[in-house]
Design an enzyme around this catalytic site. Structure first.
Site, PDB file in Angstrom:
ATOM      1  CE  LYS A   1       7.138  -9.329  -5.893  1.00 36.98           C
ATOM      2  NZ  LYS A   1       5.717  -9.308  -5.528  1.00 36.98           N
ATOM      3  CG  ASN A   2       4.979  -6.568  -8.533  1.00 35.27           C
ATOM      4  OD1 ASN A   2       4.996  -7.616  -7.882  1.00 35.27           O
ATOM      5  ND2 ASN A   2       5.140  -5.374  -7.980  1.00 35.27           N
TER       6      ASN A   2
ATOM      7  CB  CYS B   1       0.115  -8.223   4.232  1.00 37.01           C
ATOM      8  SG  CYS B   1       0.744  -6.828   3.367  1.00 37.01           S
TER       9      CYS B   1
ATOM     10  NE  ARG C   1      -1.002  -4.970  -0.368  1.00 30.15           N
ATOM     11  CZ  ARG C   1       0.058  -5.574  -0.904  1.00 30.15           C
ATOM     12  NH1 ARG C   1       0.886  -6.251  -0.148  1.00 30.15           N
ATOM     13  NH2 ARG C   1       0.287  -5.498  -2.204  1.00 30.15           N
TER      14      ARG C   1
ATOM     15  CG  ASP D   1       6.621  -2.381  -4.674  1.00 29.00           C
ATOM     16  OD1 ASP D   1       6.000  -2.251  -3.613  1.00 29.00           O
ATOM     17  OD2 ASP D   1       6.218  -3.110  -5.605  1.00 29.00           O
TER      18      ASP D   1
ATOM     19  NE  ARG E   1       5.958 -12.933  -0.602  1.00 29.04           N
ATOM     20  CZ  ARG E   1       4.840 -12.338  -0.262  1.00 29.04           C
ATOM     21  NH1 ARG E   1       4.640 -11.955   0.971  1.00 29.04           N
ATOM     22  NH2 ARG E   1       3.908 -12.111  -1.170  1.00 29.04           N
TER      23      ARG E   1
HETATM   24  C1  UD1 Z   1       0.787  -4.095  -6.513  1.00 30.57           C
HETATM   25  C2  UD1 Z   1       2.159  -4.717  -6.431  1.00 30.57           C
HETATM   26  C3  UD1 Z   1       2.880  -4.220  -5.189  1.00 30.57           C
HETATM   27  C4  UD1 Z   1       2.925  -2.696  -5.186  1.00 30.57           C
HETATM   28  C5  UD1 Z   1       1.521  -2.129  -5.376  1.00 30.57           C
HETATM   29  C6  UD1 Z   1       1.512  -0.606  -5.534  1.00 30.57           C
HETATM   30  C7  UD1 Z   1       1.829  -6.845  -7.528  1.00 30.57           C
HETATM   31  C8  UD1 Z   1       1.770  -8.322  -7.417  1.00 30.57           C
HETATM   32  N1  UD1 Z   1       2.025  -6.175  -6.391  1.00 30.57           N
HETATM   33  O1  UD1 Z   1       0.063  -4.520  -5.368  1.00 30.57           O
HETATM   34  O2  UD1 Z   1       4.211  -4.742  -5.217  1.00 30.57           O
HETATM   35  O3  UD1 Z   1       3.419  -2.245  -3.942  1.00 30.57           O
HETATM   36  O4  UD1 Z   1       0.908  -2.677  -6.561  1.00 30.57           O
HETATM   37  O5  UD1 Z   1       2.350  -0.227  -6.561  1.00 30.57           O
HETATM   38  O6  UD1 Z   1       1.752  -6.302  -8.614  1.00 30.57           O
HETATM   39  N2  UD1 Z   1      -6.703  -0.823  -2.479  1.00 30.57           N
HETATM   40  C9  UD1 Z   1      -7.991  -0.692  -1.991  1.00 30.57           C
HETATM   41  N3  UD1 Z   1      -8.959  -1.516  -2.498  1.00 30.57           N
HETATM   42  C10 UD1 Z   1      -8.689  -2.437  -3.467  1.00 30.57           C
HETATM   43  C11 UD1 Z   1      -7.382  -2.556  -3.954  1.00 30.57           C
HETATM   44  C12 UD1 Z   1      -6.407  -1.729  -3.438  1.00 30.57           C
HETATM   45  O7  UD1 Z   1      -8.265   0.133  -1.106  1.00 30.57           O
HETATM   46  O8  UD1 Z   1      -9.621  -3.152  -3.886  1.00 30.57           O
HETATM   47  C13 UD1 Z   1      -5.644   0.034  -1.905  1.00 30.57           C
HETATM   48  C14 UD1 Z   1      -4.560  -0.784  -1.191  1.00 30.57           C
HETATM   49  O9  UD1 Z   1      -4.941  -1.080   0.127  1.00 30.57           O
HETATM   50  C15 UD1 Z   1      -3.377   0.135  -1.248  1.00 30.57           C
HETATM   51  C16 UD1 Z   1      -3.572   0.828  -2.596  1.00 30.57           C
HETATM   52  O10 UD1 Z   1      -4.934   0.650  -2.953  1.00 30.57           O
HETATM   53  O11 UD1 Z   1      -3.406   1.068  -0.211  1.00 30.57           O
HETATM   54  C17 UD1 Z   1      -2.677   0.295  -3.698  1.00 30.57           C
HETATM   55  O12 UD1 Z   1      -2.904  -1.067  -3.875  1.00 30.57           O
HETATM   56  P1  UD1 Z   1      -2.782  -1.801  -5.285  1.00 30.57           P
HETATM   57  O13 UD1 Z   1      -2.371  -0.825  -6.326  1.00 30.57           O
HETATM   58  O14 UD1 Z   1      -4.027  -2.580  -5.501  1.00 30.57           O
HETATM   59  O15 UD1 Z   1      -1.588  -2.772  -4.996  1.00 30.57           O
HETATM   60  P2  UD1 Z   1      -1.509  -4.324  -5.295  1.00 30.57           P
HETATM   61  O16 UD1 Z   1      -2.091  -4.616  -6.624  1.00 30.57           O
HETATM   62  O17 UD1 Z   1      -1.966  -5.092  -4.128  1.00 30.57           O
END
Ligand code: UD1
Length: 428
Positions: free
Chosen positions: A22-23, A118, A123, A310, A402
């Protein structure tokens, strides 16, 4: 709304074929907006998040054909594309924000609603936006939307404060069509980032170093077509591997990359499960002959190659039945313990202390009415229910849909007593 009815089940046994990730597929679909030719994406899982991304791309002006039986999506984004993404779809799924980089690069302008918070944490998207600004875009936030503009993006050196998966992917996609070279440092090294880079490169991008903490992207004029096989879903695989432990069973997951599962395999061995890599895949077996019991272990979630956040909830479904005290520390998301309250309804003994959950293993769980509080929490509760006495009614399973393709069917084929009931609330 649908729910699962789950009864105490025998040890799960057999083999299960894992779907495409999925990711990996969600960013790859977003990236197909960059290509002027047709993209064929294979091993696409039948999940509602993929459906949401399909709708989003279609509303943006791309043509998609999804052969669900074959697991293939064909995309064509050669016509006029729209710069505005719909709130209704972006608010449904955070990964929708990944269309921002491709649209900005391709059209020079984009307007995407903020994905919002969420259940598992705030996030934010600040790292994505800092990256776009560094590439020369003018980025503005107004009325809950992010608007970005740049006649043409310019390559830059960008250091991410945190190795965010989404920010790495979004910035990498934007940089693909930028003038000059972009160097992205402290970036995410997840296998899904590598898969996205491979997809982009097969369409004509020049990305080097994906899978290390420094990615170098040399901008190209345009992307053409691609034919790409998505990597197997390491989280779905992990869920079934944990299911073998929870139900004292013997499960082989096939269509997996064992290397992607290393952090989980190490922990499964630590709790006293027998894990072997076979030609077919990875086999996880409860060690009946060695007295069996699952031993407590401490787990800390970290960016890859650390233990995946995850898998935190599913692994907890194993630890709540372990001998001794386990400590699970969540460092990636600040509020990812929503499942704890639900586990407790089934008789688990867990206390939350700041970012850690302290788990005293119990001998038995009891069936209860519980809710899937998010996608992985839902899967974790389904696993725990298999070993609980009596019947568990697991509601809000749209979260599970999902990110899992036919979870109940796959578990049933291994011997689980689980069935899906549609629209139970209307029947009452
Ligand atoms: C992706 C995965 C999700 C997984 C996560 C961490 C997808 C579609 N989803 O989510 O399943 O749980 O990686 O392995 O691939 N953060 C910030 N600022 C930003 C972006 C992120 O502070 O601009 C923080 C987030 O709040 C969180 C952490 O960084 O605490 C990790 O987030 P991130 O690695 O970005 O996860 P996603 O890409 O949303």
């Amino acid at each position: 709304m649908a729910r699962f009815i789950i009864n105490n089940s025998p040890p799960l046994k057999g083999s299960v074929k894992i779907s495409g990730s999925k990711n990996a597929v969600l960013p790859i679909l977003a990236a197909s907006l960059l290509a002027e030719g047709e993209c064929v994406i294979r091993d696409v899982p039948c999940q509602s998040d993929v459906e949401t991304m399909r709708m989003l791309l279609e509303r943006l002006g791309a043509d998609l054909y999804w052969d669900k039986e074959a697991g293939i999506i064909q995309t064509l984004a050669s016509g006029r594309l729209r710069t505005e993404a719909e709130y209704e779809l972006v608010s449904k799924m955070r990964a929708s924000f990944l269309v921002m980089g491709p649209l900005l690069a391709r059209l020079g302008e984009v307007n995407v609603p903020l994905p919002g918070g969420c259940a598992i944490g705030a996030r934010p998207v600040d790292l994505h936006l800092k990256g776009f600004s560094a590439l020369g875009a003018q980025v503005m936030q107004e009325h809950g939307n992010v608007r970005a503009k740049a006649k043409r993006l310019k390559g830059a050196k960008i250091y991410l404060d945190f190795p965010s998966v989404g920010a790495t992917e979004n910035i990498m996609m934007a940089a693909v069509l930028a003038d000059g070279v972009t160097v992205l440092e402290n970036c995410a090294v997840e296998p899904e980032v590598v898969d996205l880079a491979n997809f982009l490169n097969s369409a004509g991008a020049e990305i080097r170093g994906a899978g290390t903490d420094t990615i170098k992207i040399t901008g190209v004029k345009s992307l053409s077509e691609a034919d790409h096989q998505v990597i197997p879903d390491r989280i779905e695989a992990g869920t079934f591997m944990v299911a073998a432990g929870v139900t004292k069973g013997d499960i082989t997951v096939t269509n997996v990359v064992a290397d992607h599962l290393k952090p989980l395999i190490a922990k499964l061995k630590e709790v006293n499960l027998d894990v072997t890599e076979t030609e077919a895949g990875v086999r996880v077996k409860y060690q009946e002959e060695k007295g069996g019991h699952i031993i407590a272990a401490d787990v800390k979630t970290l960016p890859y190659p650390g233990f995946p956040t995850d898998m935190q909830a599913q692994f907890m479904s194993l630890l709540i039945l372990a001998e001794g005290t386990s400590i699970v520390t969540e460092t990636v998301f600040e509020n990812r313990f929503m499942h704890v309250g639900e586990f407790k309804r089934m008789g688990a003994d867990i206390k939350i202390e700041s970012r850690s959950a302290v788990i005293e293993g119990v001998k038995n769980l009891t069936g209860a009415q519980v809710k899937a509080t998010d996608l992985r929490a839902g899967a974790a509760l389904a696993l725990a229910a298999l070993t609980a006495s009596g019947t568990t009614e697991l509601s809000d399973i749209y979260h599970i849909d999902r990110g899992y393709c036919n979870l109940a069917e796959k578990l049933s084929q291994l011997g689980a007593r689980i069935r899906r009931e549609e629209d139970f609330s209307e029947k009452k």
